[in-house]
Design an enzyme around this catalytic site. Structure first.
Site, PDB file in Angstrom:
ATOM      1  N   HIS A 458       0.825  -1.206   0.000  1.00 20.44           N
ATOM      2  CA  HIS A 458       0.000   0.000   0.000  1.00 20.44           C
ATOM      3  C   HIS A 458       0.860   1.259   0.000  1.00 20.44           C
ATOM      4  O   HIS A 458       0.680   2.148  -0.848  1.00 20.44           O
ATOM      5  CB  HIS A 458      -0.913  -0.007   1.233  1.00 20.44           C
ATOM      6  CG  HIS A 458      -1.745   1.221   1.391  1.00 20.44           C
ATOM      7  ND1 HIS A 458      -3.070   1.280   1.027  1.00 20.44           N
ATOM      8  CD2 HIS A 458      -1.447   2.457   1.882  1.00 20.44           C
ATOM      9  CE1 HIS A 458      -3.544   2.492   1.273  1.00 20.44           C
ATOM     10  NE2 HIS A 458      -2.578   3.227   1.796  1.00 20.44           N
ATOM     11  N   GLU A 459       1.783   1.342   0.942  1.00 20.57           N
ATOM     12  CA  GLU A 459       2.597   2.555   1.041  1.00 20.57           C
ATOM     13  C   GLU A 459       3.492   2.723  -0.185  1.00 20.57           C
ATOM     14  O   GLU A 459       3.781   3.850  -0.601  1.00 20.57           O
ATOM     15  CB  GLU A 459       3.433   2.538   2.323  1.00 20.57           C
ATOM     16  CG  GLU A 459       2.604   2.593   3.602  1.00 20.57           C
ATOM     17  CD  GLU A 459       1.676   3.802   3.661  1.00 20.57           C
ATOM     18  OE1 GLU A 459       1.994   4.844   3.053  1.00 20.57           O
ATOM     19  OE2 GLU A 459       0.617   3.689   4.309  1.00 20.57           O
ATOM     20  N   HIS A 462       1.748   4.674  -2.810  1.00 22.13           N
ATOM     21  CA  HIS A 462       1.942   6.114  -2.635  1.00 22.13           C
ATOM     22  C   HIS A 462       3.303   6.540  -3.185  1.00 22.13           C
ATOM     23  O   HIS A 462       3.441   7.580  -3.839  1.00 22.13           O
ATOM     24  CB  HIS A 462       1.885   6.490  -1.155  1.00 22.13           C
ATOM     25  CG  HIS A 462       0.513   6.506  -0.558  1.00 22.13           C
ATOM     26  ND1 HIS A 462      -0.518   7.247  -1.080  1.00 22.13           N
ATOM     27  CD2 HIS A 462       0.023   5.892   0.548  1.00 22.13           C
ATOM     28  CE1 HIS A 462      -1.596   7.089  -0.320  1.00 22.13           C
ATOM     29  NE2 HIS A 462      -1.302   6.266   0.667  1.00 22.13           N
ATOM     30  N   HIS A 465       3.281   6.895  -6.849  1.00 24.91           N
ATOM     31  CA  HIS A 465       2.562   8.113  -7.222  1.00 24.91           C
ATOM     32  C   HIS A 465       3.512   9.314  -7.188  1.00 24.91           C
ATOM     33  O   HIS A 465       3.452  10.203  -8.057  1.00 24.91           O
ATOM     34  CB  HIS A 465       1.402   8.309  -6.242  1.00 24.91           C
ATOM     35  CG  HIS A 465       0.299   9.167  -6.774  1.00 24.91           C
ATOM     36  ND1 HIS A 465      -0.804   9.509  -6.020  1.00 24.91           N
ATOM     37  CD2 HIS A 465       0.106   9.779  -7.971  1.00 24.91           C
ATOM     38  CE1 HIS A 465      -1.611  10.273  -6.727  1.00 24.91           C
ATOM     39  NE2 HIS A 465      -1.082  10.456  -7.906  1.00 24.91           N
TER      40      HIS A 465
END
Length: 673
Positions: A458-459, A462, A465
């Site tokens: 998940h991280e 980020h 991104h």
């Protein structure tokens, strides 16, 4: 005093020389950075030449280089390694930055120049910069009269001070609430490695003997799943849910006071509630739409949670208590699906998950390469760095990983940026992922749970991104997107954690080297819906609590935060006595010191896009290079350079549909019934 922050770093990627930085350097650099940017903006506002896009908007984007450099370095280290010295200066820095934002957005002369520019001939990212900048100024009070601007400054200052104090007390409350056990027998169910880690934690905290179970930020503590004695589980659970309710580290009153001040500020800005203010900058159309989405999901989620509780009671033989839920839920998973989630940890070693899982999936999808580097001066010995390369061998950016828990680190997991990829400034991205995995005892492997595996993926979503940002202007680059969109790319990246082409690459028994037993993936997929009733209800409870605090109107005061919690959650049809909120008011850092006020709904809002995107990847062959390239080009690289929903619809070929989310969460049948 020589201050390394006052000049651009000569290290690769302009990486801060953390080994040379002290608390006084950050404060000095922020002070000088604030003064310097105000001079630059004053020159823009008073420019006698006619306003143009270049001499006004672009000039503003270029301003404040020192301040930007200082605060990005500071925010990274403060949240991850907030020493006593840094915590002492934090209120001053927070106050300086908050006051500076007011000085910019409430500068009538500057706003008049910005608003006077005729932007009709602009297009693309230039047009977007004008639109977003003016919207930000107006939302911050640029059009208020002088008297109301002064009131707004005072409110913002007090809210900032309270937020900083909330964060300080919460860190103290988490350390204070760690549960000490003298007898190892009370910790039956934990592995030898977990016991050794707890013994180390006890010694580090000053205990002469025994075992210390430290807390993670959410209500649910991972060890509740494995502790065999209900009394031990109860001690850990109650320590978690009671954080911030008493003593020197009381946070409840701070949260209530912040919510009241935010409602007063909203009224000053012409809005009914703080939530209405926040949603002006969101992809959600309005507060009614958000409330409607949550109300649509709550009945089915609660029904599923109650059904799960019934299954747990069959095993426990008595009504289920909230501290026993995780333990018996794991038992159901073992009985029904032959799934022992605790035993799975032996197959998930941190470096393997990271390098042969997280990095490997990114290599397959996006052609990325990773090389660990050991030449950067870091803020803590546990921090690590990797240079990230594009498929053609060119450097993309730098990834910084800080994975282990420590007393100086805030709870939870997050991504941060030390540098952002904005071509106007000629920077390469430097992004961080920070987690709170318990550090193993010396010589033991760093094992992670299945939930922590998902958090790593998940991280890193980020991080991608931020790494892939291809914008021109820093205020539109990377993760600078609406709050209810920013979680979407990270949630999508979780899909690769258990992917059949990724999982075998990193899941191997740490002692024997054996792969996961045949059929484990299929068991995990079959078991995926078990526990979704609890998980969805737990999350929705936090989202409703957040909106309740931030739907207060001016003058509506809450004298008893705990009674307020109980009332609003019960009225919403939730069951906090059985499924407590993922975060309670006393430790809801996301909304009281984390930028998510009136925005915790964002996770489920983003998950609509996420689930629909997972369906797209599945329909188009999954882990394929061309799929990753399309996702990177049309979405991950775009940031806020165009409307994020427009980026989504260009990528997907249509608007998002909610049905994939309902199926994923086990809500489709209940919702349609």
């Amino acid at each position: 005093m020589h201050n390394p922050l006052l000049e651009r770093s000569t290290l690769p990627f302009e990486f801060p020389d953390y080994s040379a930085l002290e608390a006084a350097h950050y404060l000095d650099a922020v002070q000088q950075g604030v003064a310097g940017q105000l001079e630059e903006l004053r020159a823009i506002a008073q420019n006698t030449q006619a306003p143009t896009f270049e001499n006004t908007f672009v000039a503003m984007e270029r301003s404040g280089a020192l301040l930007r450099r200082a605060v990005m370095a500071y925010w990274t280290v403060f949240s991850a390694h907030g020493t006593d010295e840094l915590r002492e200066i934090d209120p001053q820095i927070q106050s300086l930055v908050s006051g500076h934002q007011d000085a910019i957005h409430l500068d009538g002369e500057l706003f008049a120049r910005l608003a006077s520019l005729d932007a009709d001939a602009l297009g693309g990212e230039d047009k977007r910069l004008v639109t977003e900048t003016l919207r930000t100024f107006r939302a911050a009070g640029a059009e208020l009269d002088a008297g109301r601007k002064e009131q707004l400054r005072a409110l913002n200052s007090e809210i900032t001070d309270l937020s900083s104090e909330y964060s300080r007390r919460l860190l103290g409350a988490m350390n204070e609430a760690a549960v000490h056990f003298a007898d190892p027998g009370e910790l039956a169910g934990l592995s030898d490695g977990e016991l050794a880690s707890a013994a180390d934690a006890a010694r580090d905290a000053g205990h002469t003997d025994g075992y210390l179970l430290t807390l993670v930020l959410p209500t649910g503590q991972p060890l509740l799943e494995r502790l065999e004695f209900s009394a031990s589980r109860r001690r850990l659970f109650e320590a978690s849910v009671n954080r911030g309710q008493e003593g020197d580290n009381l946070t409840l009153d701070l949260g209530a006071r912040m919510a009241s001040l935010r409602s007063k500020r909203a009224a000053l800005l012409g809005f009914a509630t703080h939530a209405d203010v926040v949603l002006q900058e969101a992809t959600a159309p309005d507060l009614a739409a958000v409330r409607g989405r949550l109300a649509e999901l709550i009945p089915a989620a609660v029904a599923n949670a109650r059904a799960e509780a019934g299954e747990l009671e069959k095993i426990s033989g008595s009504p289920i208590d909230p501290w026993d839920w995780a333990y018996y839920s794991a038992a159901v998973a073992r009985e029904r699906h032959a799934l022992d989630r605790g035993a799975l940890r032996e197959y998930f070693e941190l470096d393997a998950v990271l390098e042969r899982g997280v990095f490997a999936a990114a290599s397959r999808l996006y052609g990325l390469g990773f090389t660990e580097r050991f030449d950067f001066p870091l803020y803590h010995p546990d921090v690590r760095t990797w240079e990230v390369f594009n498929e053609d061998g060119s450097t993309l950016g730098l990834f910084v990983g800080d994975f282990f828990a420590r007393p100086t680190k805030a709870g939870g997991a997050w991504m941060n940026s030390i540098r952002e990829s904005a071509s106007l400034l000629g920077e390469r991205p430097v992004v961080t992922n920070t987690l709170n995995i318990p550090k193993p005892a010396e010589g033991d492997p760093a094992l992670v749970s299945l939930d922590e595996v998902n958090t790593l993926f998940h991280e890193f979503g980020h991080a991608l991104h931020g790494l892939f940002s291809a914008g021109i202007y820093p205020s539109l680059a990377g993760t600078s997107v609406p709050r209810d969109f920013v979680e979407y790319p990270s949630q999508v990246n979780e899909m690769w954690a258990l992917h059949a082409e990724v999982l075998p690459g990193y899941a191997a028994h740490t002692r024997t080297g054996e792969p996961l037993p045949d059929g484990t993936v299929q068991v995990l997929e079959a078991a995926a819906l078990w526990g979704e009733g609890f998980a969805t209800t737990e999350y929705l409870t936090a989202a409703v609590l957040d909106l309740a605090w931030h739907s207060l109107t001016d003058g509506e005061l809450v004298s008893d935060p705990l009674a307020f919690e109980q009332r609003v959650l019960s009225e919403a049809g939730l069951i906090p006595e059985l499924v407590p909120s993922r975060y309670r008011t006393g430790y809801f850092k996301h909304i009281f010191d984390g930028g998510y006020s009136a925005g915790y709904y964002s996770y489920i809002w983003s998950e609509v896009l996420d689930a629909d995107t997972v369906e797209w990847f599945t329909e188009n062959g999954g882990l394929k290079r061309e799929n990753g390239e399309r996702f990177r080009a049309e979405l991950l690289s775009r940031g806020n350079t165009r409307d994020p929903l427009e980026s989504y619809e260009i990528f997907r070929g249509r608007e998002a549909r909610i049905e994939p989310l309902l199926v994923r969460r086990g809500l489709a049948r209940s919702t349609n019934a």
